[in-house]
Scaffold this active site. Structure first.
Site, PDB file in Angstrom:
ATOM      1  N   LYS A 177      33.197  43.140  45.708  1.00  0.00           N
ATOM      2  CA  LYS A 177      33.587  42.525  44.430  1.00  0.00           C
ATOM      3  C   LYS A 177      34.285  41.190  44.686  1.00  0.00           C
ATOM      4  CE  LYS A 177      36.944  42.264  41.421  1.00  0.00           C
ATOM      5  NZ  LYS A 177      36.620  40.958  40.831  1.00  0.00           N
ATOM      6  N   GLU A 252      44.802  42.433  53.504  1.00  0.00           N
ATOM      7  CA  GLU A 252      45.125  41.069  53.950  1.00  0.00           C
ATOM      8  C   GLU A 252      45.795  40.390  52.770  1.00  0.00           C
ATOM      9  OE1 GLU A 252      44.695  39.926  56.879  1.00  0.00           O
ATOM     10  OE2 GLU A 252      43.080  41.074  57.800  1.00  0.00           O
ATOM     11  N   CYS A 286      46.128  31.522  52.488  1.00  0.00           N
ATOM     12  CA  CYS A 286      47.090  32.590  52.765  1.00  0.00           C
ATOM     13  C   CYS A 286      47.999  32.197  53.917  1.00  0.00           C
ATOM     14  CB  CYS A 286      46.346  33.876  53.080  1.00  0.00           C
ATOM     15  SG  CYS A 286      45.074  33.643  54.314  1.00  0.00           S
ATOM     16  N   GLU A 387      55.511  33.205  47.490  1.00  0.00           N
ATOM     17  CA  GLU A 387      54.279  32.465  47.768  1.00  0.00           C
ATOM     18  C   GLU A 387      53.877  31.652  46.533  1.00  0.00           C
ATOM     19  OE1 GLU A 387      50.531  34.666  48.020  1.00  0.00           O
ATOM     20  OE2 GLU A 387      50.059  33.539  49.840  1.00  0.00           O
TER      21      GLU A 387
END
Ligand code: NAP
Ligand code: MG
Length: 493
Positions: A177, A252, A286, A387
């Site tokens: 997906k 992750e 990331c 983040e």
């Protein structure tokens, strides 16, 4: 047209519309133009995709194929991707707003991932083990089964390759997906898998709202393993939901990676690397090195050069040559980035460069943000802890090695990190103490096929891109056999 106007779901080797006929639009974030419509999968469609993947797995067509042959097919996928390299680059830039250079690097890496796992497939081997006389034991690495793979929008094709290639190499079947913002290249990959000769049902791609069909996928009893890349909060939800069926999970997740510049570094290299480390991919990485620690002895010199080069970063049409930063993914993401910059100022930070949406005619449509540098930051401020996932770097001054190691580790994350120094001993001493899955020493880049990529702490667990990743797509079966000449009678009856 180099992309299609409409992408149905790809299930069991065929394009099919969603069960209720719903679609959504996918856009170009640099222009806000609709570039295609995409089928919006329902739970029923998830069931169909899982059934197809399960049937392809149970039939043995894929898991029982020799690893050498699976490897050949993975190479064939890579070959076809190379042939369509320009189309992939075009689609990725159009759908994500990233620059052509960024897309080229990522698509090349996606191709090399397939080549790496094509070669690696045959390395999956069992052992024979020391057991008492009269017994014989061997182990077999068997594919874990049907894998639900859910990926983000920042590296659409590359994240698909990081997941699909090792799963296929290990003999698993897949329901992939992609993120709703960036579905196109995943469908292009699915078509290529089929063209390469991968049997129907081995690779299925479905699109639709992650918050609607995601939890259903995670809880689905027909899925054996979930591999997820995305935000840490989504990862936590996935881990909770996966516990109901005890799925194998790899995660992750996010990061807030420290970039440590010592006073004995090559300043030119450190400036260039630190700039790239945060502004590459418009900061939507990331492993973005978003916390910049600079030694006080070189702070002024370093910052002067860093800010001067930041001011030369060109933001604009991602298809244009010489542009370094394209668009950010969406209006809402642009607003999140901007609100973090405002928060930084409220917390006492100082905008040293950028800090706003660029002005001018070319920025009237699309979602843009300037490369942004914030000084006067303390490591416990929210902008240094959360983040942002945009082109925003916070800068802090440090005095000594001990202090900076401590601050580098004061974060819930542990994905990337970078150290700039000419002192070999210091580089590896610091590397050994940073609690992160990746340490870059005098290097602006961190990922090649073969290098383990993944996080410590709340950046997740499991490694991708490496040989060891194959193990995460297998189960170990231990076969214990009695080979003595006399029958055993352990009850002695
Ligand atoms: P996200 O919002 O967590 O979404 C990632 C994927 O999960 C999308 O396909 C999304 O679908 C789906 N999803 C959303 N809610 C879900 C749920 N409740 N259950 C299951 N799936 C769900 O992440 P993102 O904003 O796309 O990506 C940015 C994040 O990815 C950043 O945090 C970044 O650090 C991380 N990232 C990590 C790595 C790494 O290797 N560690 C690499 C790249 C990116 P929809 O798109 O339909 O919402
Ligand atoms: Mg998100």
């Amino acid at each position: 047209m180099r992309i299609k106007q409409h992408y149905p779901l790809f299930i069991n080797g065929q394009y099919v519309e969603s069960s209720n006929g719903e679609v959504f639009e996918t856009i170009n974030p640099a222009t806000e133009e609709v570039i295609a419509t995409v089928a919006k999968a329902t739970k029923e469609d998830v069931d169909h995709a899982v059934e197809a993947a399960r049937a392809a797995f149970e039939s043995g067509k894929w898991p029982k194929m020799t690893a050498a042959k699976r490897g050949r097919l993975l190479n064939q996928i890579a070959n076809l991707m190379r042939e369509r390299f320009d189309d992939f680059v075009y689609a990725e830039v159009l759908n994500s707003g990233k620059t052509v250079d960024a897309a080229k690097g990522q698509i090349l890496q996606a191709i090399e991932d397939f080549e790496f796992y094509a070669a690696a497939a045959i390395t999956l081997q069992g052992d024979t083990n020391q057991v008492p006389n009269g017994f014989f034991n061997y182990t077999v690495k068997e594919p874990v089964g049907v894998c639900g793979q859910i990926i983000p929008w920042n590296y659409p094709l590359m994240m698909a390759a990081w997941k699909v290639a090792p799963a296929l190499a290990a003999g698993c079947t897949v329901v992939l997906k992609p993120a709703s913002y960036t579905p196109i290249t995943a469908y292009m990959l699915a078509e290529i898998c089929q063209e390469a000769g991968v049997p129907d049902g081995v690779v299925n791609v479905i699109t639709g709202s992650g918050s609607e069909i995601g939890p259903y996928m995670i809880e689905h009893p027909g899925i054996d393993k979930v591999a997820f890349t995305g935000e840490t909060e989504t990862g936590k939800d996935i881990m909770r939901r996966a516990s109901g069926t005890l799925k194998r999970v790899t995660l992750e997740l996010g990061g807030k990676s420290p970039n440590i510049v010592f006073d004995d570094c090559d300043i030119e290299a450190a400036v260039n690397g630190s700039l790239y480390g945060i502004f590459y991919n418009t900061g939507q990485s990331c492993e973005a090195r978003s916390r910049l620690f600079v030694h006080e002895a070189i702070y002024d010199e370093f910052m002067e050069k860093f800010l001067e080069k930041a001011s030369r970063i060109r933001v604009g049409n991602p298809f244009e040559k010489g542009v370094h930063m394209g668009a950010v993914i969406s209006r809402s993401h642009q607003q999140v980035i901007d609100s973090y910059v405002k928060l930084a100022v409220e917390e006492g930070g100082e905008v040293l460069y950028g800090g706003k949406i660029p002005e001018g005619e070319e920025f009237e449509k699309g979602y843009w943000y300037m490369p942004t540098v914030i000084g006067n930051v303390k490591n416990d401020m929210r902008v240094a802890q959360e983040e942002i996932f945009g082109p925003v770097v916070v800068v802090m001054k440090f005095r000594d090695e001990e202090e900076v190691i401590q601050q580098a580790n004061e974060t819930i994350f542990g994905l990337g990190s970078a150290v700039w120094t000419k002192d070999h001993g210091r580089a590896h001493r610091v590397a050994s103490r940073i609690r992160a899955g990746i340490v870059m020493v005098n290097s602006p880049i961190s990922a090649f096929p073969g290098t383990p990529f993944g996080g410590y702490k709340q950046s997740g667990f499991g490694r991708e891109l490496a040989l060891e990743t194959l193990n995460l797509y297998t189960e170990t079966k231990s076969v214990v056999s009695y080979i003595g000449s006399k029958p055993l009678n352990l009850f002695g009856i």
